[in-house]
Design an enzyme around this catalytic site. Structure first.
Site: not given
Length: 276
Positions: A14, A157
């Site tokens: 990533g 989150y």
């Protein structure tokens, strides 16, 4: 970046891997930190860097990583706290903490503190934390640090990413005058990255642009590279960037200095760290 040492967590894939490639191309010595031994080693070979394996769901791994970094690098110029995860189901680590809370916030807090003396004693250094625009929809409760009372996983989150910003704010205050600067940033919505490995739904929503404009991998890594290389990091000290734009939109709590200080103290107590 020649002669500078950069530590990047979450660099086995990533935007972390992309940032490692770009910073290595600029001449930096890069410590590639990742959870997967195979992926971490592959990225490290690609950029001529050192692979360091650590799973942030285990605090013993974080402490061992800090010991290794202190042993091998007499100077750390940039610490990029980039490792993170999005989960759609609640789980706990072997340390007894909510997994998202530990991986996204608690582990980087611990790593930074274990490296803090090195970061502040060997010359100007930078701590860069990958946050998210999801911080705007969440809130921090000092009596419920891991969000046990929050039903939505996406809100939890966002809570961890708001904690990253508050951590950055308090780190800036506590290290004022040492030459250390701290910043946080939202990389954009980058589909297919490792952060979504345990959340295929989030990955799908990203791909179909239901979470906002989709950023390429290069665009996602750009803020980290920019903050690691900018000529005058003091201008960004304590700031939150939305992609490449400073003063990004944040939850009102993100600007609460008293909350930032109390969160730091509660977190240090939770980890058994000496008060500073």
């Amino acid at each position: 970046m020649a002669g500078r040492t950069v530590v990047i967590t979450g660099a086995s894939a990533g935007l972390g891997a992309e940032a490692a490639r770009r910073l290595a191309q600029l001449g930096a010595t890069v410590a590639v930190v990742g959870r997967s031994p195979q992926k971490t080693a592959a990225v490290a070979r690609e950029v001529g860097a050192e692979p360091l394996v650590a799973d942030f769901a285990r605090l013993t791994d974080v402490r061992a990583l800090a010991d290794t970094l202190l042993d091998r690098y007499p100077r750390i110029d940039v610490l990029a706290n980039n490792a993170g995860v999005v989960l759609t189901r609640r789980s706990r680590t072997e340390d007894g903490h909510d997994t998202m809370f530990q991986v996204n916030y608690l582990a980087p807090f611990l790593l930074t503190n274990l490296l803090l003396e090195r970061l502040t004693s060997t010359g100007p250094a930078r701590v860069i934390s990958t946050s998210s625009k999801a911080n705007r929809s969440a809130r921090v409760d000092l009596d419920d640090l891991d969000g046990a009372g929050t039903r939505s996983e996406m809100l939890r989150y966002g809570m961890t990413k708001l904690q990253n910003i508050l951590f950055t704010r308090e780190l800036t205050r506590r290290t004022q005058g040492t030459g250390l600067t701290a910043t946080a940033f939202h990389p954009g919505v980058v589909p297919g990255t490792e952060i979504n490995r345990d959340s295929p739904l989030i990955g799908a929503l990203s791909r179909y642009r239901l979470l906002g404009r989709v950023a390429t991998l290069a665009e996602g890594a750009a803020p980290l590279v920019h903050l690691a290389t900018m000529a005058d990091p003091e201008t960004a000290n304590g700031d939150y960037y939305h992609c490449l734009k400073p003063n990004g939109p944040v939850h009102p709590q993100a600007k609460d200095d008293r909350l930032a200080a109390r969160l730091w103290d509660r977190t240090a107590e939770l980890l058994g760290l000496r008060a500073t």
